[in-house]
Design an enzyme around this catalytic site. Structure first.
Site, PDB file in Angstrom:
ATOM      1  N   SER A 119      10.894  -9.299  54.184  1.00 17.19           N
ATOM      2  CA  SER A 119      11.440 -10.543  53.654  1.00 17.19           C
ATOM      3  C   SER A 119      11.141 -10.731  52.145  1.00 17.19           C
ATOM      4  O   SER A 119      11.448 -11.623  51.446  1.00 17.19           O
ATOM      5  CB  SER A 119      10.418 -11.811  54.074  1.00 17.19           C
ATOM      6  OG  SER A 119      10.571 -11.848  55.494  1.00 17.19           O
ATOM      7  N   HIS A 140      18.252  -7.719  54.358  1.00 16.10           N
ATOM      8  CA  HIS A 140      17.310  -8.952  54.738  1.00 16.10           C
ATOM      9  C   HIS A 140      18.384 -10.017  55.799  1.00 16.10           C
ATOM     10  O   HIS A 140      19.279 -10.726  55.031  1.00 16.10           O
ATOM     11  CB  HIS A 140      16.810  -9.471  53.559  1.00 16.10           C
ATOM     12  CG  HIS A 140      15.859 -10.628  54.010  1.00 16.10           C
ATOM     13  ND1 HIS A 140      15.833 -11.840  53.240  1.00 16.10           N
ATOM     14  CD2 HIS A 140      15.014 -11.025  55.086  1.00 16.10           C
ATOM     15  CE1 HIS A 140      14.875 -12.564  53.497  1.00 16.10           C
ATOM     16  NE2 HIS A 140      14.449 -12.191  54.742  1.00 16.10           N
TER      17      HIS A 140
END
Ligand code: 3HC
Length: 285
Positions: A119, A140
């Protein structure tokens, strides 16, 4: 097709989602986790989603069987050795990720590209641990993976253009829109979204309004598809707190001070949807 065999390390919400959409796109998927119960839970999630799609007439039972047939599972990382791309989606902890990339670097074929679904941790640091930093890239995804259309592709310091291109191409193959982001804490989406979620938790802690009203306010007053506290629960308050703490350390800016409400929920083991309780209670649904 850029690749035929994709590895996914980690069968949690993100890993299972990535495995699901990849199997749907016709790729052979190798899904690996450390415990059979995590693998089983991941398969159950996919199965539930495909059952739902079948009941809506979006796919047939034969499609479902075909998708499932594209997935091979294992508890051993060496099952990933001949994948052209491995996407890691394990716990958001730099030391654990570095250890996993060290092992993947040793196990996988020299040409395998290794991607991390971090993240916001450093792709460069993770890449360095792998021994093949030129073939390590950030990919991501967003929760829930089958629904959210974006993939942020993040090169580290030594990532080659060829590696970035492969990540962009595979993202498209599995039905996502990739965008390229520079390596910086939180990249684009989390840089903007996480402070908002943390602020909502501060507002809740300060008693500005109830959890229900904070969420209703943002849905009705700002047209958000979901309230910020429900989104904390969806993302996972444990994951969110790790990201906020990382931002606070990296930016050194008090605006990223983690809300006490997030810490308290984590201390209580109330991580959100996945534990049944967070800002809201999911045990009664
Ligand atoms: N898995 C698969 N499909 C799902 C799903 C899930 N977990 N949740 C919902 N869906 C599907 C539903 O089946 C439905 O499909 P349909 O259109 O074929 O009928 C569709 O999504 C809409 O679902 P619902 O009608 O049940 O509910 P909503 O309209 O409230 O939509 C939502 C659900 C799409 C999750 C919406 O609430 C939303 O957009 N929320 C915001 C999500 C978000 O911001 N995610 C990013 C989080 S940040 C992140 O992940 C980064 C990380 O690093 C922290």
């Amino acid at each position: 097709m850029a690749i035929s065999k994709l590895g996914v390390l980690g069968a949690g919400a993100m890993g299972a989602g990535i495995a699901q959409i990849s199997a749907q796109a016709g790729l052979k998927v190798v899904l690996v986790d450390i415990d059979q119960k995590f693998v089983d839970r991941g398969l159950q999630t996919m199965n539930k989603n495909w059952e739902k799609d079948a009941s809506k007439g979006k796919i047939t039972q034969e499609d479902k069987e075909r998708f499932l047939g594209n997935i091979q599972t294992s508890l051993d990382k060496s099952a990933l050795k001949d994948c052209e791309l491995v996407i890691e989606a394990i716990i958001e902890n730099i030391d654990i990720k570095k250890q996993a990339f060290r092992e993947l670097g040793e196990i996988c074929s020299p040409s395998t590209v290794l991607a991390t679904n971090t993240s916001g941790l450093s792709i460069t640091e993770i890449g360095a641990a792998s021994g093949r930093p030129d073939r390590v890239v950030g990919m991501h995804f967003f929760n829930p993976v089958p629904v959210m259309r974006l993939v942020e592709v993040i090169p580290g310091e030594e990532t080659t253009e060829e590696t970035v291109e492969l990540a962009m191409e595979v993202s498209r193959i599995i039905g996502k829109t990739p965008i390229r982001a520079k390596e910086a804490p939180g990249f684009i989406v989390n840089r903007l979204l996480v402070p908002y979620l943390n602020d909502a938790a501060h507002a809740y802690q300060e008693g500005v309004a109830s959890a229900e009203d904070i969420d209703l306010a943002m849905k009705l007053g700002a047209n958000m598809p979901i309230g910020p506290l429900a989104l904390c629960d969806l993302v996972g308050i444990d994951v969110l707190l790790m990201v906020v703490e990382h931002f606070y350390k990296e930016f050194g800016d008090p605006k990223f001070r983690p809300a006490l409400a997030l810490k308290q929920k984590v201390r209580a083991g109330h991580f959100g949807v996945k534990t049944g309780k967070g800002f809201f209670d999911y045990t009664k649904k």
